[in-house]
Design a protein around this motif. Structure first.
Motif, short mmCIF file in Angstrom:
data_model
loop_
_atom_site.label_atom_id
_atom_site.label_comp_id
_atom_site.label_asym_id
_atom_site.label_seq_id
_atom_site.Cartn_x
_atom_site.Cartn_y
_atom_site.Cartn_z
N PHE A 183 0.84 -1.20 0.00
CA PHE A 183 0.00 0.00 0.00
C PHE A 183 0.87 1.25 0.00
CE2 PHE A 183 -2.17 3.38 2.35
CZ PHE A 183 -3.31 3.53 1.58
N ILE A 184 1.88 1.27 0.86
CA ILE A 184 2.78 2.42 0.93
C ILE A 184 3.56 2.58 -0.37
CG2 ILE A 184 4.86 3.32 2.07
CD1 ILE A 184 3.73 2.13 4.69
N ARG A 185 4.06 1.48 -0.90
CA ARG A 185 4.81 1.54 -2.16
C ARG A 185 3.93 2.07 -3.29
NH1 ARG A 185 7.91 -4.24 -1.64
NH2 ARG A 185 9.61 -3.49 -0.31
N ASN A 186 2.69 1.64 -3.32
CA ASN A 186 1.75 2.09 -4.36
C ASN A 186 1.48 3.59 -4.22
OD1 ASN A 186 -0.08 2.01 -6.47
ND2 ASN A 186 -1.76 1.25 -5.20
N LYS A 187 1.27 4.04 -2.98
CA LYS A 187 1.04 5.46 -2.74
C LYS A 187 2.25 6.29 -3.16
CE LYS A 187 -3.01 6.01 -0.78
NZ LYS A 187 -4.04 6.83 -1.38
N MET A 188 3.44 5.80 -2.83
CA MET A 188 4.66 6.53 -3.18
C MET A 188 4.86 6.57 -4.70
SD MET A 188 7.20 5.33 -0.11
CE MET A 188 8.62 6.20 -0.75
N ALA A 189 4.54 5.47 -5.36
CA ALA A 189 4.69 5.43 -6.82
C ALA A 189 3.71 6.41 -7.48
CB ALA A 189 4.46 4.01 -7.33
N LYS A 190 2.49 6.46 -6.97
CA LYS A 190 1.49 7.40 -7.51
C LYS A 190 1.94 8.84 -7.28
CE LYS A 190 -2.63 4.54 -7.30
NZ LYS A 190 -3.93 4.35 -6.65
N LYS A 191 2.47 9.10 -6.11
CA LYS A 191 2.93 10.45 -5.79
C LYS A 191 4.10 10.83 -6.69
CE LYS A 191 4.44 13.36 -2.00
NZ LYS A 191 4.73 13.47 -0.59
N GLN A 192 4.98 9.88 -6.94
CA GLN A 192 6.13 10.15 -7.80
C GLN A 192 5.67 10.43 -9.24
OE1 GLN A 192 9.05 6.97 -8.02
NE2 GLN A 192 10.62 8.44 -7.39
N LYS A 193 4.65 9.72 -9.71
CA LYS A 193 4.10 9.97 -11.06
C LYS A 193 3.51 11.37 -11.15
CE LYS A 193 2.66 5.80 -13.42
NZ LYS A 193 1.50 4.95 -13.72
N VAL A 194 2.80 11.79 -10.09
CA VAL A 194 2.17 13.11 -10.09
C VAL A 194 3.25 14.20 -10.08
CG1 VAL A 194 0.79 14.70 -8.70
CG2 VAL A 194 0.03 12.35 -9.02
N ASN A 195 4.29 13.99 -9.27
CA ASN A 195 5.36 14.99 -9.17
C ASN A 195 6.28 14.99 -10.38
OD1 ASN A 195 4.40 15.82 -6.71
ND2 ASN A 195 5.78 14.52 -5.54
N HIS A 196 6.38 13.87 -11.09
CA HIS A 196 7.28 13.73 -12.24
C HIS A 196 6.53 13.05 -13.39
CE1 HIS A 196 10.56 14.89 -9.62
NE2 HIS A 196 10.16 13.97 -8.76
N PRO A 197 5.57 13.73 -14.02
CA PRO A 197 4.77 13.08 -15.06
C PRO A 197 5.58 12.66 -16.29
CG PRO A 197 4.25 15.43 -14.92
CD PRO A 197 5.19 15.11 -13.80
N GLN A 198 6.74 13.26 -16.52
CA GLN A 198 7.53 12.89 -17.69
C GLN A 198 8.23 11.54 -17.51
OE1 GLN A 198 8.24 15.31 -15.56
NE2 GLN A 198 10.41 15.26 -15.03
N MET A 199 8.31 11.04 -16.26
CA MET A 199 8.97 9.75 -16.02
C MET A 199 8.05 8.63 -16.49
SD MET A 199 10.68 10.30 -12.29
CE MET A 199 11.63 8.81 -12.35
N LYS A 200 8.61 7.70 -17.22
CA LYS A 200 7.86 6.56 -17.71
C LYS A 200 8.15 5.36 -16.83
CE LYS A 200 7.90 8.16 -22.43
NZ LYS A 200 8.25 7.89 -23.80
#
Length: 170
Positions: A151-168
């Protein structure tokens, strides 16, 4: 090879449950006894400070200075932190919730007790705790960490996507 086994093997995960339950029970009962028994650390602290003298002191002078200069004047803080810390570490280990953090906090308390000149079961508990720390996530896999960590890993991954949308992501 042994580290890989501890971190990835299902049998190792089962062994970690046994170690977790033992350590958790020890911490839980020690903390609960202090919570319900009117715990006062001042006698222990004074005794540890007294062990810093003589030809072969059991307590190092730097630790005794910490106890005398900080712990003893703030004994009310330690009267709260020690019992509740022990109790909460015990609950976390038994439930397998934030297992490695709980084990780390337990080891820190064990070392503090040993620095204060108390051996008892502390070295044994530190040794068993090392296995939990090395096993990492696998130590809590048969516990609440099975749900908490993803759950924590998923939340962190989503947050990272929002903060860095250019990262694939792969």
């Amino acid at each position: 090879m042994f580290v890989k086994w501890l971190r990835e093997n299902k049998v190792a995960s089962g062994f970690m449950v046994i170690i977790r339950l033992y350590l958790g029970y020890e911490w839980l009962t020690a903390g609960w006894g202090k919570i319900t028994g009117g715990f006062d650390a001042s006698g222990f602290l004074k005794g540890a400070i007294g062990k810093a003298t003589g030809e072969h002191p059991a307590v190092q002078s730097w630790w005794a200075q910490f106890l005398e200069g900080f712990a003893l004047p703030n004994v009310d803080l330690f009267n709260f932190l020690v019992p509740w810390g022990e109790f909460l570490v015990g609950i976390a280990l038994i439930l397998g919730a934030f297992t490695t953090f709980a084990a780390l906090m337990g080891a820190a308390m064990n070392f503090a007790f040993m620095f204060s000149g108390t051996t008892s079961t502390n070295p044994q508990m530190v040794l068993l705790t090392i296995f939990i720390l090395v096993a990492g996530y696998n130590a809590g896999k048969w516990g609440l960490d099975r749900y908490i960590i993803p759950f924590i890993r998923n939340k962190m991954a989503k947050k990272q996507k929002v903060n860095h949308p250019q990262m694939k992501t792969a």
